[in-house]
Structures are given as structure tokens and as C-alpha cells.
Design an enzyme around this catalytic site. Structure first.
Site, PDB file in Angstrom:
ATOM      1  N   CYS A   1      75.048  32.999 115.359  1.00  0.00           N
ATOM      2  CA  CYS A   1      76.358  32.240 114.831  1.00  0.00           C
ATOM      3  C   CYS A   1      76.065  30.684 115.068  1.00  0.00           C
ATOM      4  O   CYS A   1      76.853  29.862 114.477  1.00  0.00           O
ATOM      5  CB  CYS A   1      77.631  32.727 115.562  1.00  0.00           C
ATOM      6  SG  CYS A   1      77.350  32.833 117.336  1.00  0.00           S
TER       7      CYS A   1
ATOM      8  N   CYS B   1      74.631  39.631 122.679  1.00  0.00           N
ATOM      9  CA  CYS B   1      75.190  38.689 122.144  1.00  0.00           C
ATOM     10  C   CYS B   1      75.716  37.563 122.899  1.00  0.00           C
ATOM     11  O   CYS B   1      76.251  37.637 124.155  1.00  0.00           O
ATOM     12  CB  CYS B   1      76.579  39.244 121.624  1.00  0.00           C
ATOM     13  SG  CYS B   1      77.668  38.392 121.024  1.00  0.00           S
TER      14      CYS B   1
ATOM     15  N   CYS C   1      86.255  44.980 119.482  1.00  0.00           N
ATOM     16  CA  CYS C   1      86.479  46.547 119.820  1.00  0.00           C
ATOM     17  C   CYS C   1      86.123  46.647 121.195  1.00  0.00           C
ATOM     18  O   CYS C   1      85.408  45.890 121.915  1.00  0.00           O
ATOM     19  CB  CYS C   1      86.047  47.434 119.010  1.00  0.00           C
ATOM     20  SG  CYS C   1      86.437  47.547 117.252  1.00  0.00           S
TER      21      CYS C   1
ATOM     22  N   TYR D   1      82.968  33.534 124.701  1.00  0.00           N
ATOM     23  CA  TYR D   1      84.520  33.668 124.686  1.00  0.00           C
ATOM     24  C   TYR D   1      85.043  35.216 124.939  1.00  0.00           C
ATOM     25  O   TYR D   1      86.037  35.308 125.212  1.00  0.00           O
ATOM     26  CB  TYR D   1      84.549  33.296 122.887  1.00  0.00           C
ATOM     27  CG  TYR D   1      85.874  33.768 122.489  1.00  0.00           C
ATOM     28  CD1 TYR D   1      87.223  33.216 122.921  1.00  0.00           C
ATOM     29  CD2 TYR D   1      86.161  34.624 121.818  1.00  0.00           C
ATOM     30  CE1 TYR D   1      88.503  33.463 122.229  1.00  0.00           C
ATOM     31  CE2 TYR D   1      87.358  35.247 121.191  1.00  0.00           C
ATOM     32  CZ  TYR D   1      88.366  34.591 121.570  1.00  0.00           C
ATOM     33  OH  TYR D   1      89.723  35.107 120.837  1.00  0.00           O
TER      34      TYR D   1
ATOM     35  N   ASN E   1      81.603  50.380 118.996  1.00  0.00           N
ATOM     36  CA  ASN E   1      81.865  48.852 119.233  1.00  0.00           C
ATOM     37  C   ASN E   1      80.519  48.114 118.335  1.00  0.00           C
ATOM     38  O   ASN E   1      79.518  48.462 119.039  1.00  0.00           O
ATOM     39  CB  ASN E   1      81.889  48.264 120.588  1.00  0.00           C
ATOM     40  CG  ASN E   1      81.972  46.899 120.722  1.00  0.00           C
ATOM     41  OD1 ASN E   1      81.672  46.302 121.744  1.00  0.00           O
ATOM     42  ND2 ASN E   1      82.312  46.080 119.690  1.00  0.00           N
ATOM     43  N   GLY E   2      80.733  47.275 117.327  1.00  0.00           N
ATOM     44  CA  GLY E   2      79.776  46.935 116.718  1.00  0.00           C
ATOM     45  C   GLY E   2      79.931  46.904 115.147  1.00  0.00           C
ATOM     46  O   GLY E   2      80.764  47.206 115.000  1.00  0.00           O
TER      47      GLY E   2
ATOM     48  N   CYS F   1      79.124  36.094 111.860  1.00  0.00           N
ATOM     49  CA  CYS F   1      78.374  37.161 112.517  1.00  0.00           C
ATOM     50  C   CYS F   1      78.372  38.485 111.823  1.00  0.00           C
ATOM     51  O   CYS F   1      79.499  38.671 111.077  1.00  0.00           O
ATOM     52  CB  CYS F   1      79.120  37.386 114.007  1.00  0.00           C
ATOM     53  SG  CYS F   1      78.514  38.871 115.006  1.00  0.00           S
TER      54      CYS F   1
ATOM     55  N   GLY G   1      90.437  44.074 121.340  1.00  0.00           N
ATOM     56  CA  GLY G   1      91.065  44.511 119.977  1.00  0.00           C
ATOM     57  C   GLY G   1      92.481  44.921 120.246  1.00  0.00           C
ATOM     58  O   GLY G   1      92.898  45.768 120.925  1.00  0.00           O
TER      59      GLY G   1
ATOM     60  N   CYS H   1      71.111  36.882 121.012  1.00  0.00           N
ATOM     61  CA  CYS H   1      71.368  36.857 119.718  1.00  0.00           C
ATOM     62  C   CYS H   1      72.392  35.571 119.446  1.00  0.00           C
ATOM     63  O   CYS H   1      73.279  35.616 120.244  1.00  0.00           O
ATOM     64  CB  CYS H   1      71.994  37.860 118.931  1.00  0.00           C
ATOM     65  SG  CYS H   1      72.716  37.571 117.302  1.00  0.00           S
TER      66      CYS H   1
HETATM   67  P1  AMP Z   1      89.693  27.603 115.109  1.00  0.00           P
HETATM   68  O1  AMP Z   1      91.224  27.416 115.092  1.00  0.00           O
HETATM   69  O2  AMP Z   1      89.494  28.751 113.893  1.00  0.00           O
HETATM   70  O3  AMP Z   1      88.709  26.808 115.120  1.00  0.00           O
HETATM   71  O4  AMP Z   1      89.716  28.808 116.045  1.00  0.00           O
HETATM   72  C1  AMP Z   1      89.356  28.568 117.599  1.00  0.00           C
HETATM   73  C2  AMP Z   1      90.067  29.254 118.754  1.00  0.00           C
HETATM   74  O5  AMP Z   1      89.912  30.716 118.438  1.00  0.00           O
HETATM   75  C3  AMP Z   1      89.706  28.890 120.123  1.00  0.00           C
HETATM   76  O6  AMP Z   1      90.583  28.369 121.005  1.00  0.00           O
HETATM   77  C4  AMP Z   1      88.799  30.174 120.303  1.00  0.00           C
HETATM   78  O7  AMP Z   1      89.207  30.382 121.628  1.00  0.00           O
HETATM   79  C5  AMP Z   1      89.234  31.299 119.618  1.00  0.00           C
HETATM   80  N1  AMP Z   1      88.183  31.899 118.692  1.00  0.00           N
HETATM   81  C6  AMP Z   1      86.881  31.648 118.786  1.00  0.00           C
HETATM   82  N2  AMP Z   1      86.318  32.913 118.261  1.00  0.00           N
HETATM   83  C7  AMP Z   1      87.185  33.925 118.045  1.00  0.00           C
HETATM   84  C8  AMP Z   1      87.178  35.029 117.348  1.00  0.00           C
HETATM   85  N3  AMP Z   1      86.058  35.561 116.754  1.00  0.00           N
HETATM   86  N4  AMP Z   1      88.465  35.830 117.132  1.00  0.00           N
HETATM   87  C9  AMP Z   1      89.714  35.077 117.675  1.00  0.00           C
HETATM   88  N5  AMP Z   1      89.833  33.946 118.200  1.00  0.00           N
HETATM   89  C10 AMP Z   1      88.566  33.095 118.513  1.00  0.00           C
END
Ligand code: AMP
Length: 451
Positions: free
Chosen positions: A442, A239, A2, A245, A102-103, A387, A28, A439
Site C-alpha cells: 500500500c 501486513c 474481517c 491501523y 479473513n483476507g 490493497c 468488521g 507486505c
Molecule cells: P481519509 O479521510 O480517507 O483520509 O481516511 C483517513 C482516516 O481513516 C484515518 O483517520 C484512518 O484512521 C482511517 N482509516 C485508514 N484506513 C482505513 C480503512 N481501510 N478503513 C477505514 N478507515 C481507515
């Protein structure tokens, strides 16, 4: 996840907020909303969809006033329903309250149960509503003091913007889990989850709202804003995943450039897991790009854009849900044959969560792109724990690294080799000037609060 954005003194406050939310769309995509105020009365617009779809010109024209707060939603608590869209706007004995959060509160369920047992009626399944109920039950007649009393009872992550008839309040939880920054716009204050929103509206970035800080802006005299620290002091735990990311690379996060931090992660990754003899380094766009540049710079292996990302998929494919994620990968990412055919390829991504993206992508790079070898490098440690502070991660059983060794993960995704950035390496390259901590639950399972 968010995003929040707020402005206290601009004659087109809702239009400025709309622009700010545009820059924060990446945080978001499920829905968006704005609450504005004029002459002590609130106006609200909240709908599902992207910022550009939610706010038509006529909707924006109805959001009168010189103060506004806005929100883009990615559900972590509560489903993707209309009632859960923010900012929430509710009436209480001291007037209306608009709130954008947000949180994620970790004791929201317990507080909701207690409040319901005592007669409260909740309109949403949104943890943010707990804050409003706690405010409404306060004996304090001043919304600012009622907010402090409410926040002293909640535990977890909150960066909040609260609008009442005569004040805009910005507050960040004492751990500082989620970001929140202060800017200056035409002499008045402006708040956002990330500085990229300031760039878009033409505001100047001033500083982070500090963990545990509350800033109160009187709408009649916005320059007379007051900062206090009304909560008990605790360890600061910003975080780390925002840096890896979530935040946009063009933002300044925790007073550092996100782009530079990510390039540094790539450099350290190249030291820790070199890919000797590889022909080309390619990023998984967009989030893997800065780390791949850093990896290529340090290793001396040429960088190329070996994967192209389609930007026209729409929100369907970034909503939660395994079935959607699975078939989204090929639509989203496609190899560039000329860049990788017959080559030993290093693929840099920022994180590996369920492993779905990597597994499908590696097959695609071999089958369609003709890559000879695929060496995966991840610019973060293995994501082994969920998380609870506002990043949408799956349950522990869905996290590949919670139950698989790195060798097993390598085998599952079908890579020739796999290397993750170590937690030490990550923390070394992101250290804060203040010496305060992060933090990294994860990766480490070290949750700063009771869960
Ligand atoms: P996965 O296919 O589940 O291993 O997702 C990995 C990919 O999702 C990576 O390319 C990340 O850039 C992206 N990613 C990592 N964390 C998140 C998240 N919380 N929400 C959406 N995409 C994510």
C-alpha cells in the site's frame, strides 16, 4: 479486513465465540455469523449488523455444540448482502463445511470463471466460496486433504477457520498476510484474528499460527491437534498496515505489542519530522493515540486530548462509500477548545487515505477549536497503492498520495505543515526477531503476488 474466531472444545462454544467476536468487532461491522456443531450436525446464525445485535439469546441457545467458528464482516470482495455473510456453510459429497475467511484471494475471479464454465453454481459473490467449490471438486474424500488441494490453487491472503463434522482446521496462507493466533482455553485450543479476543474470554495466548501452517483439531480429542506446513515455501509477508491501523492496540501482533509498536512509530516520526515550537500534540482518536504519545514523549511537546470522538455513531458511518464518509467526520470528531485555542497544534493520525478526514478536521480545529496553527503528522508513509489482500482501500484514483506530492496534499488538507513516517523508519521500528519481511504494497506498490 474481517475477524475470525474459533473454539474446538467448550460446552458453550458458541457463547465463547460470541464473546470473542465482540472483542474483534473493530475488524468488521457489516455483519456477523457463527457455525457450531453437535453430534455431527451443523447449526448456523448469520445476520447483518453488530455482534450484539446479531446474536440474541435465543439465537445463541440454538447454536448448540462444543465446537464453533465465527466471523465479523467488512466487505472487501462482494457486496454487503446476506449471501455474502460468513461463516459460509455448504454441503458437499464429504459432508457439510463451515468456513470463515479473513483476507482476499487475488485469483478468485479467474477461478470463478473457470468453475462456472465447468458447471459450478455460485450462491454468493464472496471469494471464499471459491475455496468450497474447489474442495467439493477434489477427488480427496477427506475434507482436510481436499482443503489443502483447494488452497494450493488459490493465490492471495487467507486466514481461515474451517469446521467439518469431526474437525476444526485453522490455516494461514504462506505469505502470512492476515494475522491468526492460537490460544489455550481450559486445556483446549482456541483461534482468533487477534489476541484481544483471548483476553476477553480468559484464554492464554500461545503463539502465532505461522505463515503456511495448518493446524487440525480432532473434535473428539482436541488436545491431539496436529500442525503441518502443506504448502510450497515462499517469502513471508505479514501486513504492516495491521500494525499501523487495523489491529487493536491491546493485541499482541506478530509477537509484539501493537500499542508499543505504534508509540515507536510516533517516536521515529518525531525524529523525522519534528514540529519545533509547537505547543501541544493531540491525537486523532482512537487510532492516532499511541503514535501521538510516542511523538510527544520524544519531542518533549505536551500531549493532550484535543479531539473527542463520539462512539455512538453506529455502523452507518464506517461503511464504505464516499458520500457517507464526507459528512461523518464532524459527527465523529469534535475539538476541545480549552486544549487547543490560540495554540500551535501537532495533530497525529495513523494514516491519510482520501484526505477527507484531515481536510474537514483541520477546518474544524481552526473554526471551532480556535487552533492558531495545525501541523499534521502521519505515523505511516503515504498510502499510494490499493490493497488486494483484504484491507479496504479505495481505488488508486481515490488515493490522494497516488497522484499528489506531499506539498500538494498539505495544501489540499489545509495544514500548516505535513510530515509522514518514512517506509525505512517504519520498517526499522517494527523489525521481526525472525528477520522475516512485511507486505507494504500500500506504500511501496511492491505486491508480493501477481495481481
Ligand atoms: P481519509 O479521510 O480517507 O483520509 O481516511 C483517513 C482516516 O481513516 C484515518 O483517520 C484512518 O484512521 C482511517 N482509516 C485508514 N484506513 C482505513 C480503512 N481501510 N478503513 C477505514 N478507515 C481507515
Amino acid at each position: 479486513m474481517c475477524a475470525i474466531f474459533g473454539v474446538g472444545s467448550h460446552k458453550e462454544a458458541s457463547k465463547i465465540t460470541y464473546l470473542g467476536l465482540h472483542a474483534l468487532q473493530h475488524r468488521g461491522q457489516e455483519g456477523a455469523g457463527i457455525v457450531s456443531t453437535t453430534d455431527g450436525e451443523p447449526h448456523v446464525c448469520r445476520r447483518k449488523g453488530h455482534v450484539a445485535e446479531v446474536f440474541t439469546e435465543s439465537a445463541l441457545n440454538r447454536l448448540h455444540g462444543s465446537a464453533a467458528i465465527g466471523h465479523t464482516r467488512y466487505s472487501t470482495t462482494g457486496g454487503n448482502t446476506m449471501a455474502n455473510l460468513q461463516p459460509l456453510l455448504m454441503k458437499s459429497s464429504f459432508g457439510w463445511v463451515g468456513i470463515a475467511h479473513n483476507g482476499n484471494l487475488v485469483n478468485a475471479a479467474a477461478l470463478t470463471q473457470k468453475l462456472e464454465a465447468e458447471g459450478s453454481i455460485f450462491q454468493s459473490t464472496n471469494d471464499t466460496e471459491v475455496i468450497i467449490h474447489l474442495m467439493a471438486r477434489s477427488r480427496e474424500r477427506d475434507p482436510e486433504r481436499a482443503l489443502i488441494e483447494a488452497l494450493r490453487q488459490v493465490e492471495g491472503a487467507y486466514s481461515l477457520l474451517v469446521l467439518v463434522k469431526d474437525k476444526l482446521i485453522a490455516v494461514r496462507d504462506p505469505y502470512g498476510f492476515r494475522p491468526l493466533v492460537l490460544g489455550e482455553f481450559l486445556g483446549g485450543p482456541v483461534f482468533a484474528s487477534e489476541t484481544t479476543a483471548f483476553d476477553l474470554v480468559g484464554a492464554a495466548y500461545k503463539r502465532e499460527i505461522a505463515p503456511g501452517e495448518m493446524v487440525v483439531v480432532p473434535l473428539e480429542a482436541p488436545k491431539n491437534m496436529v500442525s503441518t506446513f502443506p504448502f510450497e515455501k515462499t517469502l513471508k509477508r505479514r501486513c504492516v498496515f495491521e500494525a499501523i491501523y487495523f489491529a487493536r492496540p491491546d493485541s499482541v501482533l506478530y509477537d509484539q505489542s501493537v500499542h508499543t509498536m505504534r508509540k515507536d512509530f510516533g517516536r521515529v516520526l518525531a525524529d523525522e519530522h519534528p514540529a519545533l515550537g509547537a505547543d501541544v500534540v493531540i491525537p486523532v482518536p482512537d487510532s492516532g493515540v499511541p503514535a501521538a504519545i510516542g511523538f510527544a514523549e520524544r519531542s518533549g511537546i505536551p500531549f493532550d486530548m484535543g479531539i473527542i470522538r463520539s462512539h455512538y455513531i453506529g455502523r452507518t458511518f464506517i461503511e464504505p462509500g464516499q458520500a457517507i464518509r464526507d459528512f461523518g467526520v464532524k459527527l465523529k470528531l469534535n475539538p476541545v477548545r480549552e486544549a487547543i485555542q490560540g495554540k500551535k497544534v501537532v495533530v497525529v493520525d495513523d494514516s491519510l487515505v482520501r484526505g477527507t478526514t484531515s481536510k474537514k478536521l483541520i477546518k474544524h480545529l481552526r473554526d471551532t477549536g480556535g487552533a492558531k496553527e495545525v501541523h499534521v503528522r502521519i505515523s505511516a508513509p503515504p498510502t499510494a497503492y490499493p490493497c488486494f489482500y483484504g484491507i479496504d482501500t479505495p481505488t488508486r484514483s481515490e488515493l490522494l498520495a497516488s497522484s499528489h506530492s506531499i506539498e500538494k496534499i498539505r495544501d489540499y488538507i489545509g495544514a500548516d505543515s505535513l510530515g509522514y513516517l518514512s517506509l525505512d523508519g517504519l520498517l526499522k521500528s517494527i523489525s521481526l526477531k525472525s528477520g522475516e519481511g512485511f507486505c507494504h504494497a500500500c506504500f511501496s506498490g511492491e505486491y508480493p503476488t501477481p495481481i
